[in-house]
Design a protein around this motif. Structure first.
Motif, PDB file in Angstrom:
ATOM      1  N   ALA A   1       0.820  -1.218   0.000  1.00 32.55           N
ATOM      2  CA  ALA A   1       0.000   0.000   0.000  1.00 32.55           C
ATOM      3  C   ALA A   1       0.852   1.266   0.000  1.00 32.55           C
ATOM      4  N   LEU A   2       1.992   1.223   0.693  1.00 28.42           N
ATOM      5  CA  LEU A   2       2.860   2.397   0.778  1.00 28.42           C
ATOM      6  C   LEU A   2       3.760   2.562  -0.444  1.00 28.42           C
ATOM      7  N   LYS A   3       4.245   1.444  -0.994  1.00 23.85           N
ATOM      8  CA  LYS A   3       5.288   1.504  -2.009  1.00 23.85           C
ATOM      9  C   LYS A   3       4.781   1.369  -3.453  1.00 23.85           C
ATOM     10  N   LYS A   4       3.712   0.599  -3.650  1.00 24.61           N
ATOM     11  CA  LYS A   4       3.298   0.284  -5.014  1.00 24.61           C
ATOM     12  C   LYS A   4       2.062   1.043  -5.472  1.00 24.61           C
ATOM     13  N   GLU A   5       1.292   1.511  -4.540  1.00 18.21           N
ATOM     14  CA  GLU A   5       0.051   2.208  -4.892  1.00 18.21           C
ATOM     15  C   GLU A   5       0.187   3.686  -4.519  1.00 18.21           C
ATOM     16  N   HIS A   6      -0.762   4.474  -4.954  1.00 17.63           N
ATOM     17  CA  HIS A   6      -0.733   5.908  -4.631  1.00 17.63           C
ATOM     18  C   HIS A   6      -2.057   6.279  -3.965  1.00 17.63           C
ATOM     19  N   PHE A   7      -2.224   5.743  -2.759  1.00 14.62           N
ATOM     20  CA  PHE A   7      -3.459   5.992  -2.018  1.00 14.62           C
ATOM     21  C   PHE A   7      -3.419   7.370  -1.348  1.00 14.62           C
ATOM     22  N   ASP A   8      -4.589   7.941  -1.186  1.00 11.55           N
ATOM     23  CA  ASP A   8      -4.715   9.162  -0.385  1.00 11.55           C
ATOM     24  C   ASP A   8      -4.819   8.813   1.098  1.00 11.55           C
ATOM     25  N   ILE A   9      -5.585   7.752   1.378  1.00  9.92           N
ATOM     26  CA  ILE A   9      -5.851   7.332   2.751  1.00  9.92           C
ATOM     27  C   ILE A   9      -5.600   5.835   2.872  1.00  9.92           C
ATOM     28  N   ILE A  10      -4.863   5.431   3.917  1.00 10.51           N
ATOM     29  CA  ILE A  10      -4.742   4.016   4.274  1.00 10.51           C
ATOM     30  C   ILE A  10      -5.377   3.842   5.648  1.00 10.51           C
ATOM     31  N   TYR A  11      -6.371   2.981   5.709  1.00 11.65           N
ATOM     32  CA  TYR A  11      -7.073   2.713   6.972  1.00 11.65           C
ATOM     33  C   TYR A  11      -6.528   1.410   7.544  1.00 11.65           C
ATOM     34  N   GLU A  12      -5.891   1.502   8.702  1.00 13.55           N
ATOM     35  CA  GLU A  12      -5.292   0.354   9.363  1.00 13.55           C
ATOM     36  C   GLU A  12      -6.252  -0.180  10.425  1.00 13.55           C
ATOM     37  N   ALA A  13      -6.703  -1.429  10.275  1.00 12.96           N
ATOM     38  CA  ALA A  13      -7.691  -2.031  11.173  1.00 12.96           C
ATOM     39  C   ALA A  13      -6.993  -2.783  12.297  1.00 12.96           C
ATOM     40  N   GLY A  14      -6.819  -2.112  13.432  1.00 13.91           N
ATOM     41  CA  GLY A  14      -6.163  -2.737  14.568  1.00 13.91           C
ATOM     42  C   GLY A  14      -4.669  -2.530  14.564  1.00 13.91           C
ATOM     43  N   TYR A  15      -4.024  -2.883  15.681  1.00  7.58           N
ATOM     44  CA  TYR A  15      -2.587  -2.611  15.792  1.00  7.58           C
ATOM     45  C   TYR A  15      -1.760  -3.825  16.202  1.00  7.58           C
ATOM     46  N   THR A  16      -2.372  -4.913  16.646  1.00  7.10           N
ATOM     47  CA  THR A  16      -1.594  -5.965  17.312  1.00  7.10           C
ATOM     48  C   THR A  16      -0.635  -6.713  16.391  1.00  7.10           C
ATOM     49  N   SER A  17      -0.867  -6.691  15.087  1.00  9.32           N
ATOM     50  CA  SER A  17       0.078  -7.399  14.207  1.00  9.32           C
ATOM     51  C   SER A  17       0.746  -6.469  13.197  1.00  9.32           C
ATOM     52  N   ILE A  18       0.541  -5.165  13.331  1.00  5.85           N
ATOM     53  CA  ILE A  18       1.093  -4.227  12.352  1.00  5.85           C
ATOM     54  C   ILE A  18       2.284  -3.432  12.901  1.00  5.85           C
TER      55      ILE A  18
END
Length: 378
Positions: free
Chosen positions: A83-100
């Motif tokens: 999502a960060l390197k290959k795409e050009h998103f305006d918004i990335i929604y991260e669902a939860g934190y325990t494995s990220i």
């Protein structure tokens, strides 16, 4: 806007809360003309590249072979990297934190200016008693790191919002889960379980200690209702705690363990026709099963904590002990006559006004626009 949802186990929803949320919000945003992508693990049964106007990005996940938690680390890392390197998103929604968290630290997400990354902090995961004390300590560390390395935080419950404000001094955006009011109920479903309308109580939950199932069962067993109207427990009994509960209470005449009910129309009907619904969750935020119970017109008896009170407000009877459960059940007919209709109607209005999926699509769309406008003006 070009929006991505990561750290979910794909859509259409086959799993649970975050996946249900991702499906409704992503499809709703796509219908409004936004370019929306949901990341999906390779083991998900849906293999198409689009679902109801939403792009599906399939990412390899080793989870089925090396275990859920470890597999999730690899899957979430690969998803965020893509999502960060290959795409050009305006918004990335991260669902939860325990494995990220490893990915957040590795990519230094806090300092990334484009795209904007928002993190839904879910519940107080480190308090879940299914984890041993070392896992709880690790997850508590992850929570601190999530606050430290996230750009923006989302709280799905005002109790969670206040927790992060008080304990970390940070603001979070309150954006809840959703539900839609149900009307298609069928009493015929009750026959499968030997039930009659208004002649049973129901509890729907993962059979884990923090959901206070023992409290509800013990309170019921010591009440006048024991054996009169059964207490139906809905949830997979294959968890360690589920097995303990069945071993201890499975012989009780008034307790019915029926396993999971995965037909939503059936489950909604079984909820709707109950005398009362026990909601014992105590460490999460806004629990989807509570919203579904409210949307089904249940008379909710809820464990007394800030998360449940934030949702139900004054439209529930609360308990904090088995003794309080017994007290309520010993006077249940008078209580229902006095409160049931008013409370259920108020909760249905709450779903319509505050928790409908349409309303939540509105809120998320507006919030994402605000974040982009804020970034533009920096």
């Amino acid at each position: 806007m070009k929006i991505a949802f990561v750290s979910v186990r794909g859509i259409p929803n086959n799993y649970g809360g975050f996946e249900q949320f991702a499906e409704y919000i992503s499809v709703g945003l796509a219908k409004r003309g936004h370019d929306v992508t949901v990341y999906s693990p390779s083991y998900h049964p849906y293999k198409e590249n689009e679902y109801k106007g939403v792009h599906i990005k399939h990412i390899y996940s080793p989870e089925p072979w090396i275990g859920g938690s470890v597999g999730s680390f690899f899957y979430d890392f690969a998803s965020l990297k893509d999502a960060l390197k290959k795409e050009h998103f305006d918004i990335i929604y991260e669902a939860g934190y325990t494995s990220i968290i490893p990915a957040f630290i590795w990519f230094n997400v806090k300092k990334i200016k484009d795209p904007i990354v928002v993190t839904n902090m879910d519940g107080l995961e480190y308090k879940r008693t299914k984890f041993n004390k070392w896992v709880q300590k690790f997850i508590h560390w992850e929570e601190k790191e999530a606050v430290k390395h996230s750009q923006y935080l989302i709280a799905d419950n005002m109790g969670i919002h206040d927790y992060y404000k008080e304990n970390f001094g940070v603001e979070s955006k309150f954006l809840a889960y959703g539900a839609d009011v149900h009307t298609d109920f069928n009493a015929e479903y009750l026959k499968e379980f030997g039930l009659k309308p208004e002649e049973y109580y129901i509890l729907v939950a993962r059979l884990e200690p923090e959901n206070n199932i023992v409290m509800a069962i013990e309170g019921y067993l010591h009440s006048k209702e024991n054996g009169k109207r059964p207490l139906v427990v809905v949830g997979k009994t294959t968890t360690p705690h589920g097995k303990e509960l069945v071993a201890k209470y499975g012989h009780e005449k008034g307790i019915k363990f029926v396993g999971g009910i995965y037909d939503f129309k059936k489950l909604d009907s079984v909820r709707h026709f109950s005398k009362a619904y026990f909601h014992g969750h105590s460490v999460g935020g806004t629990n989807p099963s509570l919203l579904e119970a409210m949307a089904s017109g249940c008379f909710v008896l809820a464990h007394d904590n800030i998360f449940n009170r934030a949702v139900l407000k004054e439209n529930s009877l609360y308990y904090g002990s088995a003794e309080k459960v017994t007290e309520i059940l010993n006077d249940i007919d008078n209580i229902c006559e006095k409160y049931k209709q008013g409370y259920t109607e108020a909760n249905i209005e709450e779903i319509k006004n505050e928790y409908s999926w349409k309303h939540l699509v509105d809120q998320h769309e507006q919030y994402f626009k605000e974040l982009l406008e804020r970034a533009k003006n920096k």
